[in-house]
Design an enzyme around this catalytic site. Structure first.
Site, short mmCIF file in Angstrom:
data_model
loop_
_atom_site.label_atom_id
_atom_site.label_comp_id
_atom_site.label_asym_id
_atom_site.label_seq_id
_atom_site.Cartn_x
_atom_site.Cartn_y
_atom_site.Cartn_z
N ARG A 122 0.88 -3.12 10.93
CA ARG A 122 0.69 -2.29 9.75
C ARG A 122 -0.81 -2.08 9.52
NH1 ARG A 122 0.71 -3.68 3.45
NH2 ARG A 122 0.11 -1.58 2.85
N HIS A 166 -4.50 3.33 1.32
CA HIS A 166 -4.76 1.93 0.97
C HIS A 166 -6.10 1.86 0.24
CE1 HIS A 166 -3.60 -2.42 2.13
NE2 HIS A 166 -4.52 -2.48 1.17
N GLU A 211 0.45 -0.70 -2.82
CA GLU A 211 0.28 -1.33 -4.13
C GLU A 211 -0.28 -0.39 -5.20
OE1 GLU A 211 -1.97 -4.94 -3.71
OE2 GLU A 211 -0.44 -5.90 -2.47
N ASN A 336 5.02 -6.44 -0.96
CA ASN A 336 3.86 -7.32 -0.79
C ASN A 336 4.00 -8.44 -1.81
OD1 ASN A 336 3.03 -5.24 0.87
ND2 ASN A 336 1.12 -4.82 -0.22
N TYR A 338 2.90 -12.64 -2.88
CA TYR A 338 2.12 -13.85 -2.65
C TYR A 338 2.51 -14.99 -3.59
CZ TYR A 338 -0.93 -10.74 0.05
OH TYR A 338 -1.42 -9.85 0.98
N GLU A 404 3.41 -7.45 3.27
CA GLU A 404 2.29 -8.39 3.15
C GLU A 404 2.79 -9.71 2.58
OE1 GLU A 404 -1.23 -7.37 0.94
OE2 GLU A 404 -1.31 -5.35 1.77
#
Length: 523
Positions: A122, A166, A211, A336, A338, A404
């Site tokens: 990606r 991005h 995002e 994405n 985390y 991600e």
């Protein structure tokens, strides 16, 4: 996306995941973060976990963070070029002028991916490298660069998964009003069409945005990222223009390449109430709406979710017919993820004295129970399980790719020159266990992309945070695969997570301790 993994294949998976105890099915999974916590499965971290046939194992990067060559071969200035060159904006005065120099070292990067047995990469395309001023004809040298990259990836049997935006808006478009300016949506659609016409004969998998919730908030409301604005009005207007651009970009891409698979990568985090009070539960649902689906609901449902106390349509400049224009029936949803978010309701006095908290009455904090990365982010693998199952339930089992997930640890080369980063191995293994169990419960997940291939420029943090599976010497730019990259190569080659003892550090003879993978989160 139907050709790789059909629903029938996924339906046969649960029995293979002996390490997951199935406490709920995706079709009946509760919708709130607090209820999902109650549905917590117990994962046996010592078990082996197979992944579906054809699963994509990849890494993720972004143009400004790795390419460098910021003003070479006709590339125009981006908002991140301008922002990073402004004193005081970036930690240590770092810039992405050179970054990892992937513009010149892309062949080295593909060699790293081959060594890691990856079958997906990606990466993003720099808009001002294609259109220096954000409009007009394509810059041939920019097109040539991405053509060479795509061709080499295909030759290496690695799928190009391309992100069209991005965060590097051409500065000329920012000077004309940027994302709060409605005309930017039309400029984005033109850029998408131009790029796909040039590369779509080889690239079949695309993402429109990375995002959007992050770059609209951090760049227009909080001012910590480019373009550095701090305006609630700019945030609201940019929200709607980006949603219009997502719809327009989707239609432009499909018009150019009807068979292309198109998605967007959304930053997501399961939002849990700080307490069991009704106020905190409502705050958690508002947080979910604006954190996770503020740009997903418009695309798939043609409406804004209930994040705010009321929708300020006039301030957002929503026109008649706009909610049809924002629709984009995405072929897949990129996630994405985390960490998790803890949401609580502000006090009445705080709401009365702050316009923003009156409109969006929520306080959001990171979790504090799990271990922390060097960035201070809580490691909470269950967050991935919760989020994937909620999206699976709420959107009728869509195709999902994890676009991600990763962690920052500062481990560097030892005397032997090797990088022993066992904490990063622990992070990815636990998050992949959680992902495997979400698949066992019915989620249609097609791939996992570790952030990141390389230690790179981490936005306002400059080069102070290292997320890479490969270490980058910031002086020589030499790349060295870390222990985590070697471990990930084994996982990708076998399309499975082996038992913990199958993945000991290759430097055991030097006294490296056995990986300490924590399981108490799941107990």
């Amino acid at each position: 996306m139907q050709s790789i993994l059909g629903a029938s294949a996924a339906a046969g998976l649960p029995a293979a995941f002996s390490g997951c105890s199935k406490s709920s099915k995706a079709s009946t999974a509760p919708s709130s973060g607090s209820s999902l916590a109650a549905a917590n499965p117990r994962f046996d971290n010592s078990s082996a976990f197979p992944f579906p046939k054809g699963f994509f194992w990849g890494t993720a990067t972004a143009a400004y963070q790795i390419e460098g060559a910021w003003n070479q071969d006709g590339k125009g200035e981006s908002i991140w070029d301008r922002f990073a060159h402004t004193p005081g904006r970036i930690k240590n005065g770092d810039t992405g002028d050179v970054a990892c120099d992937s513009y010149h070292r892309w062949q080295e990067d593909i060699a790293l991916m081959k060594a890691m047995n990856l079958n997906s990469y990606r990466f993003s395309i720099s808009w001002p490298r294609i259109q220096p001023s954000g409009s007009g004809a394509a810059n041939s040298k920019g097109i040539d660069y991405y053509s060479r990259l795509a061709d080499a990836l295909l030759e290496a049997h690695i799928r190009p998964l391309v992100t069209l935006y991005h965060w590097d808006l051409p500065q000329a478009l920012e000077d004309a009003g940027g994302w709060p300016n409605r005309d930017t949506a039309a400029r984005f659609a033109d850029y998408v069409q131009l790029t796909v016409q040039s590369l779509g004969d080889r690239v079949s998998d695309w993402m429109l945005f990375n995002e959007p919730a992050a770059f609209v908030d951090l760049g227009h409301l909080e001012g910590r990222h480019a373009p550095g604005r701090k305006s609630l009005l700019d945030f609201l207007r940019a929200t709607h223009v980006v949603n219009l651009a997502q719809g327009a970009g989707f239609r432009a891409l499909k018009a150019a390449r009807p068979s292309a698979r198109v998605g967007s990568a959304f930053s997501m985090s399961p939002c849990e109430p700080a307490t069991n009070s009704e106020e905190d539960k409502l705050a958690a649902e508002r947080a979910h709406a604006i954190t996770n689906i503020w740009f997903l609901d418009p695309a798939l449902r043609g409406r804004y979710p209930d994040a705010l106390t009321f929708l300020p349509e006039t301030a957002m400049r929503i026109r008649s017919g706009d909610m049809e224009k924002v629709r984009a029936p995405l072929d897949f949803i990129g996630i994405n993820l985390y960490y998790r978010t803890i949401a609580s309701a502000p006090k009445a006095m705080e709401r009365a004295t702050h316009t923003q908290e009156w409109l969006f009455p929520v306080k959001m904090d990171g979790g504090q129970q799990g271990p922390k990365t060097d960035f201070g982010w809580e490691v909470w693998p269950k967050a991935l399980y919760d989020m994937v199952l909620r999206i699976t339930r709420d959107y009728n089992r869509p195709v999902i790719e994890i676009t991600e997930s990763g962690c920052s640890y500062s481990d560097g080369p030892g005397a032997s020159g090797l990088i022993h980063d066992s904490r990063r191995i622990g992070y990815h293994r636990e998050y992949l266990v959680a992902l495997a169990c979400s698949v066992a419960e019915g989620a249609d997940v097609r791939g996992y992309h570790a952030w990141s291939l390389l230690d790179n420029f981490e936005w306002a943090e400059g080069f102070s945070q290292r997320f890479g599976l490969a270490y980058v010497d910031l002086k020589t730019l030499q790349r060295t695969i870390k222990d985590s990259g070697r471990w990930y190569a084994k996982v990708a080659a076998g399309n499975r997570l082996g038992k913990i003892e199958d993945f000991r550090s290759p430097t055991k003879a030097e006294g490296t301790k056995k990986l300490q993978l924590k399981s108490e989160i799941y107990n």
